[in-house]
Structures are given as structure tokens and as C-alpha cells.
Design a protein around this motif. Structure first.
Motif, mmCIF file in Angstrom:
data_model
loop_
_atom_site.group_PDB
_atom_site.id
_atom_site.type_symbol
_atom_site.label_atom_id
_atom_site.label_comp_id
_atom_site.label_asym_id
_atom_site.label_seq_id
_atom_site.Cartn_x
_atom_site.Cartn_y
_atom_site.Cartn_z
ATOM 1 N N GLU A 237 0.837 -1.194 0.000
ATOM 2 C CA GLU A 237 0.000 0.000 0.000
ATOM 3 C C GLU A 237 0.874 1.246 0.000
ATOM 4 N N LEU A 238 0.424 2.260 -0.731
ATOM 5 C CA LEU A 238 1.148 3.528 -0.785
ATOM 6 C C LEU A 238 0.286 4.648 -0.218
ATOM 7 N N GLU A 239 0.932 5.513 0.539
ATOM 8 C CA GLU A 239 0.320 6.773 0.952
ATOM 9 C C GLU A 239 1.102 7.886 0.254
ATOM 10 N N PHE A 240 0.402 8.587 -0.588
ATOM 11 C CA PHE A 240 1.041 9.582 -1.454
ATOM 12 C C PHE A 240 0.363 10.927 -1.253
ATOM 13 N N GLU A 241 1.163 11.939 -1.030
ATOM 14 C CA GLU A 241 0.644 13.285 -0.767
ATOM 15 C C GLU A 241 1.081 14.238 -1.872
ATOM 16 N N TYR A 242 0.121 15.019 -2.350
ATOM 17 C CA TYR A 242 0.466 16.051 -3.331
ATOM 18 C C TYR A 242 -0.379 17.296 -3.084
ATOM 19 N N PHE A 243 0.118 18.421 -3.557
ATOM 20 C CA PHE A 243 -0.529 19.710 -3.342
ATOM 21 C C PHE A 243 -0.974 20.292 -4.680
ATOM 22 N N LEU A 244 -2.114 20.956 -4.644
ATOM 23 C CA LEU A 244 -2.688 21.552 -5.843
ATOM 24 C C LEU A 244 -2.897 23.039 -5.587
ATOM 25 N N LYS A 245 -2.499 23.862 -6.557
ATOM 26 C CA LYS A 245 -2.600 25.310 -6.384
ATOM 27 C C LYS A 245 -3.091 25.951 -7.672
ATOM 28 N N GLN A 246 -3.531 27.193 -7.550
ATOM 29 C CA GLN A 246 -3.917 27.984 -8.716
ATOM 30 C C GLN A 246 -2.657 28.530 -9.365
ATOM 31 N N ASP A 247 -2.539 28.384 -10.679
ATOM 32 C CA ASP A 247 -1.290 28.771 -11.344
ATOM 33 C C ASP A 247 -1.411 30.068 -12.153
ATOM 34 N N PHE A 248 -2.435 30.860 -11.875
ATOM 35 C CA PHE A 248 -2.560 32.155 -12.553
ATOM 36 C C PHE A 248 -2.993 33.209 -11.535
ATOM 37 N N LYS A 249 -2.639 34.465 -11.812
ATOM 38 C CA LYS A 249 -2.932 35.558 -10.890
ATOM 39 C C LYS A 249 -4.076 36.446 -11.362
ATOM 40 N N GLU A 250 -4.348 36.439 -12.655
ATOM 41 C CA GLU A 250 -5.390 37.306 -13.181
ATOM 42 C C GLU A 250 -6.773 36.804 -12.782
ATOM 43 N N ASP A 251 -7.797 37.626 -13.092
ATOM 44 C CA ASP A 251 -9.166 37.258 -12.757
ATOM 45 C C ASP A 251 -9.594 35.986 -13.475
ATOM 46 N N SER B 87 -11.701 33.818 -15.911
ATOM 47 C CA SER B 87 -12.291 34.113 -17.215
ATOM 48 C C SER B 87 -12.787 32.812 -17.824
ATOM 49 N N THR B 88 -13.404 32.898 -19.008
ATOM 50 C CA THR B 88 -13.908 31.685 -19.658
ATOM 51 C C THR B 88 -12.787 30.724 -20.005
ATOM 52 N N ASP B 89 -11.582 31.225 -20.151
ATOM 53 C CA ASP B 89 -10.428 30.365 -20.419
ATOM 54 C C ASP B 89 -9.883 29.772 -19.125
ATOM 55 N N LYS B 90 -9.697 30.599 -18.115
ATOM 56 C CA LYS B 90 -9.086 30.140 -16.862
ATOM 57 C C LYS B 90 -9.995 29.218 -16.062
ATOM 58 N N ILE B 91 -11.282 29.203 -16.377
ATOM 59 C CA ILE B 91 -12.226 28.384 -15.609
ATOM 60 C C ILE B 91 -11.872 26.901 -15.682
ATOM 61 N N TYR B 92 -11.152 26.489 -16.731
ATOM 62 C CA TYR B 92 -10.799 25.078 -16.886
ATOM 63 C C TYR B 92 -9.477 24.706 -16.215
ATOM 64 N N ARG B 93 -8.919 25.653 -15.465
ATOM 65 C CA ARG B 93 -7.742 25.372 -14.654
ATOM 66 C C ARG B 93 -8.176 25.349 -13.186
ATOM 67 N N PRO B 94 -7.422 24.716 -12.305
ATOM 68 C CA PRO B 94 -7.789 24.730 -10.888
ATOM 69 C C PRO B 94 -7.867 26.159 -10.350
ATOM 70 N N ILE B 95 -8.976 26.478 -9.692
ATOM 71 C CA ILE B 95 -9.164 27.770 -9.026
ATOM 72 C C ILE B 95 -9.184 27.503 -7.524
ATOM 73 N N ILE B 96 -8.201 28.021 -6.831
ATOM 74 C CA ILE B 96 -8.065 27.754 -5.394
ATOM 75 C C ILE B 96 -7.625 29.046 -4.717
#
Length: 561
Positions: A104-118, A120-129
Motif C-alpha cells: 500500500e502507498l500513501e502519497f501526498e500532493y498539493f494543488l494550487k492555482q497557477d494564474f494571478k489574473e481574474d 475568465s472563460t479560459d481560466k475556468i478550466y484550470r484549478p481555481i483555489i
């Protein structure tokens, strides 16, 4: 398949006690954290280890028109064993290397938002956090084992998030801090959305089945309650059309984004849900939500129950026929008090858009992944072409059968074949299906209007059906082209409204306002020539022989409204 029992602390009714969580094949514990002042999601994943010492996890680096999604990944580490973690962006994999004797594996990873702008219809498909909320699609959030079984028991543990004042809502439930997805189809799991934070949730029922709307922010153009009413009406009438009330849970997630000029909205059909992003200004209105909901909810059947064998190749069906039944469903059922005049107006607009398109007669083979996701006109072509083709088929089937059959009967048979035979839509299947409703051989018809992309002779069709129409119309013509960076005018059509307004090749562009495809809104450009700045505005129209149906009572009666 290896099963595990996760022990964790859970809140019981009043007392705080330790309880066993359900068994699962794979589990995810999700927590909100701040790393170096950046809000992130920490995901701790527990899964079966590969006996060869290399466990591969699938996570797309490029998906849904987005590239470099791995920029959203923070630190990653194996927790229970010594090992190494590698990103393989080219193959869309995260590779875990570990001892061979580990089960068995216990694996940890972190997810963040990779853009600073507001957002938009394009950025909505990226993680927003951020500190207020998160909004993430499953394929961007949850790594899954490569070459795994088609169905797994998946445990989602949200218990570290506050119980009060913090919403947890997703494609599989609402406000559930521990979710066990039994025998979950992995493809459906990968097509889901997960949100949390300051979302408001409205709940209702249709035939005993739960529906909900999750939204956030202060909406300018409409009230939450009005949007939820549109959702209830749309789902009720669409489920009645398909005679399908089997879906026990369905949610719409509605995300606002800022837009200074114009309005913009889009949606994505997902498992048990669809996610939409909508510009939050006074140029957006409830009528646009009526269209959006009806189009996207129709994808519960056209796209999710009824699958394309090849996505782009059959977009004329999954998008075009969805568009046609969107117009038809709204008008037939007077959703938001819209009627046959709405249907005629939308068909006329679609006809104008197709005739004005520079790729209007491109063969179906050119509607591929690259063109669809990078070109506005190619992305809209299957909508326009499929809608007009559906109208053409619908009216002819009704005429051939003396009103006893329509395209509805074709759609119901396709639905039956999809649910009972797992039949996917491909061109041979569709032609064979239509042969049972058509006079003569249907294959040449399909070849002409879909494969080759020729336009339907609408004037002849309207004459044949006895419909009143105007033989010509104003259609959209921008009249000029930008350079690739959209900072300069690359070409102008002489005699166009753009030319008459003074737009010339080589002009520098410092501002622009363009309603793509709209002849009702002016194009406004801020230009610079020879060191002098000036503004121009014009309506992007030209006259063309494009037939348009008249919104007469006689036409609406003949069309069944």
C-alpha cells in the motif's frame, strides 16, 4: 483488488469518537492549507502499490484546450515508504518509485492555482483555489492509477473542512464530508467537478430525484431563485421528452466572472452535473441562462448517455442536434415564456452564422481537435451545420410520414440503442437508422450535407414546406483581419463597413470591443496611424442571399408551435 480500512476521527452526533470509515480501493483525504502564503489543496492518496516497484498515476498535463496543467502541482511525496516521485508531462503520468515488497502507498500532493489574473472563460478550466473557495474539475484534481479496473470503490474524505459556513459540493453529492462512491466508473469519475467554500446551494426534487444549484458571488443580472426555476423547468421537460427520470441526483454549478464589456457564458456537461461560467454584469440576462441550461442539460443524453464513437467527427450530432433540441424544447414548453417566435429567431440566427462563416462549407474532416479548440469558426461550425441539418431532417420526416413521425422518433430509437445495446453514434449507424425514416437511399444526403459540408438549399426547403420567408438578409461580416497578436490590422475587405469606417491595413490597435457574430452590436476600435490615435465604430453587416423565416402565425402553426 486490495481493500483497506481507513481509521479516522469523525464527529458523531455530539460526542467526538473514532469510527471506522468504509472500505475502498482508493481513497483521497482533501484538506485546505496555506503554503508560503499561497492557498492550496493538500490531497493524501492511499492506493494499492504495483508489485514491480513502479506505480503510475494518470493526470493530464494538457486537456480541454488547456496546456501545462502540471504548473498547478505543488510538492509531492510518498509518506509511508522511501521512494521517488517523477513528473512525466509528455505521457500525462506521475510515476511513483518504491520498494517492491510494499502493498500500500500513501502519497501526498498539493494543488494550487497557477494564474494571478481574474477568472475568465479560459481560466475556468484550470484549478481555481483561493481563500474564499475552490473550483476544480476531477481530471485536474485527482490522480488515478494507470491501467486500473473500469470500476472502483472510491473514498473522498472532506472531514478536515469546517462543518459550518463552508460548502462542500460536487458531482456526487452535497455537504457530505465523507463520500463513498461504490463501483464508480472511472471514466465518469474523471468527468466531474468539485467545489467548496462560499457557494450557496439551492435544492429541489423532480419525480423524487434530487436537483440542486450551487453558485457564489453577488449576481448583478438576476436572482438565484429565478435561475433555479429555469433549472427546474428545463430538467422536467427534458426528462419528460426522453421519458427518463432515472437520474437520482443532478447539480448545476454556476461560477461568475468579471467582464467589462459584453456578455459571455459557457458550460460543460459532466457526470451528474454541468458546470457553467457566466459574465457577471448588466449585459447578461436570464434569457441567456435559459439557452445555456437547455443546451448543457441536453448533453445528459446527447453526449453522456448517447456517445459519439469519435468525438470531433460526430460533433455535428452531439452539438448540432443538442442545439436544435435546445431551441425546440424551450419553444415547445414556453420556458421563461418563450414560444415559436424564439425558435424562428434562433434558427434564423443560426442560418446567418453559417452563411457568414468563412469555413461554412469546410468538409466534416476539418472539424478536428486542433481546429475545434483553436478556431472560433471551426468550434461553432458543428453547432450551426448540425442544427440546420436536424431541422432539415425533422421537417422532411414529418412530411414523408404525413405527420406521424418526426426526428423525435429517430432520437428515441438512438437513445434506446445506446441504453440497451451500448450503441455509439457513428456515420454508418446514423445512415442506417435514417434509412428507416427516409424515402430512398439516405447515404447520398448524409454525404452531401455532413461529410462534404455543402449547405442545405433552404430557399427550396422553405418553398417545399410552404413556409413564408425573406430571400435575403443582413449577415455578419467583420470586414478586417487582425495580425496573430491582434495588435495590428492585417487586412481589410474593400467596400465592407470596416473599410467605410476608415479601417486600413497597418493600423495599430490599442482597444477593441467586438461581439463575435452579432450584427446588432457595433464593432468599436481604438486605432493608431502615423502617430495619431483615433476611434472608429461600425455595424459588421453585409447583404446576402440568405433566407430567413418570418415569425408569422402561419409559420409557427406549420412548425408545430
Amino acid at each position: 483488488m486490495f481493500k483497506r480500512v481507513l481509521l479516522t476521527a469523525l464527529l458523531a452526533t455530539i460526542l467526538f469518537s473514532c469510527q471506522h470509515q468504509p472500505e475502498s480501493d482508493i481513497s483521497y483525504e482533501i484538506a485546505s492549507v496555506v503554503v508560503d502564503s499561497i492557498p492550496q489543496l493538500k490531497i493524501t492518496m492511499t492506493l494499492e502499490a504495483s508489485p514491480d516497484g513502479t506505480t503510475e498515476l494518470s493526470l493530464p498535463n494538457d486537456a480541454w484546450g488547456q496546456t501545462d496543467l502540471y504548473n498547478s502541482l505543488g510538492s509531492m511525496a510518498l509518506l509511508n515508504v522511501e521512494g521517488a516521485v517523477e513528473k512525466d508531462a509528455d505521457s500525462n503520468r506521475i510515476v511513483l518509485m518504491h520498494p517492491k515488497d510494499v502493498e500500500e502507498l500513501e502519497f501526498e500532493y498539493f494543488l494550487k492555482q497557477d494564474f494571478k489574473e481574474d477568472v475568465s472563460t479560459d481560466k475556468i478550466y484550470r484549478p481555481i483555489i483561493n481563500q474564499e473557495y475552490f473550483h476544480v474539475f476531477s481530471h485536474n484534481m485527482f490522480m488515478v492509477p494507470e491501467n486500473t479496473e473500469e470500476q472502483l470503490d472510491i473514498l473522498l474524505d472532506w472531514s478536515s473542512f469546517p462543518e459550518e459556513g463552508y460548502t462542500i459540493h460536487n458531482s456526487f453529492g452535497s455537504q457530505e464530508r465523507v463520500q463513498l462512491l461504490k463501483d464508480q466508473n472511472m471514466d465518469l469519475f474523471g468527468s466531474a467537478i468539485f467545489v467548496g467554500g462560499d457557494f450557496r446551494v439551492f435544492n429541489g426534487e423532480i419525480e423524487g430525484n434530487r436537483i440542486s444549484l450551487a453558485t457564489r458571488g453577488e449576481w448583478i443580472p438576476f436572482k438565484d431563485e429565478d435561475v433555479f426555476k429555469v433549472l427546474e423547468e428545463t430538467l422536467t421537460y427534458q426528462r419528460n421528452f426522453w421519458d427518463d427520470h432515472s437520474q437520482t441526483y443532478f447539480t448545476v454549478i454556476m461560477q461568475p466572472f468579471p467582464l467589462e464589456n459584453g456578455s459571455s457564458f459557457q458550460g460543460t456537461g459532466l457526470t451528474n452535473s454541468f458546470a457553467t461560467s457566466v459574465s457577471n454584469n448588466d449585459q447578461t440576462d436570464i434569457g441567456q441562462m435559459v439557452y445555456l441550461f437547455n443546451h448543457e442539460l441536453m448533453h445528459n443524453w446527447l453526449g453522456h448517455t448517447i456517445h459519439n464513437e469519435n468525438e470531433e467527427e460526430q460533433y455535428w450530432f452531439s452539438e448540432g442536434f443538442t442545439e436544435y433540441y435546445t431551441f425546440k424544447n424551450i419553444a415547445k414548453n414556453n420556458i421563461n415564456e418563450l414560444d415559436g417566435t424564439f425558435f424562428i429567431a434562433e434558427m434564423n440566427r443560426t442560418i446567418r452564422d453559417l452563411y457568414a462563416s468563412s469555413v461554412g462549407e469546410a468538409p466534416n474532416s476539418e472539424i478536428n481537435y486542433d481546429n475545434f479548440w483553436t478556431s472560433y469558426e471551426y468550434s461553432k461550425l458543428p453547432y450551426w451545420r448540425g442544427t440546420i441539418f436536424a431541422f432539415y431532417l425533422d421537417r422532411n420526416i414529418q412530411k414523408i410520414s404525413g405527420g406521424k413521425q418526426s426526428l423525435d422518433d429517430v432520437m428515441h430509437q438512438i437513445h434506446t440503442d445506446a441504453t440497451t445495446k451500448d450503441q455509439k453514434v457513428n456515420h454508418d449507424y446514423f445512415v442506417g437508422m435514417m434509412d428507416g425514416f427516409w424515402e430512398g437511399d439516405f447515404e447520398p444526403v448524409f454525404q452531401k450535407y455532413i461529410e462534404e459540408g455543402q449547405k442545405v438549399d433552404l430557399a427550396a426547403l422553405f418553398d417545399d414546406l410552404g413556409l413564408d420567408y425573406s430571400p435575403e438578409s443582413d449577415i455578419y461580416e467583420l470586414g478586417f483581419e487582425f495580425t496573430k497578436d491582434r495588435k495590428e490590422i492585417a487586412g481589410v475587405a474593400e467596400g465592407s463597413k470596416a473599410w467605410e469606417a476608415g479601417v486600413r491595413v497597418g493600423d495599430k490597435v490599442f482597444s477593441r470591443s467586438i461581439w463575435q457574430g452579432s450584427i446588432e452590436h457595433q464593432v468599436k476600435l481604438g486605432l493608431k496611424r502615423n502617430g495619431k490615435e483615433f476611434n472608429v465604430s461600425f455595424y459588421p453587416v453585409t447583404k446576402a442571399e440568405v433566407p430567413q423565416l418570418k415569425p408569422t402565425t402561419a409559420n409557427m402553426e406549420k412548425l408545430g408551435f
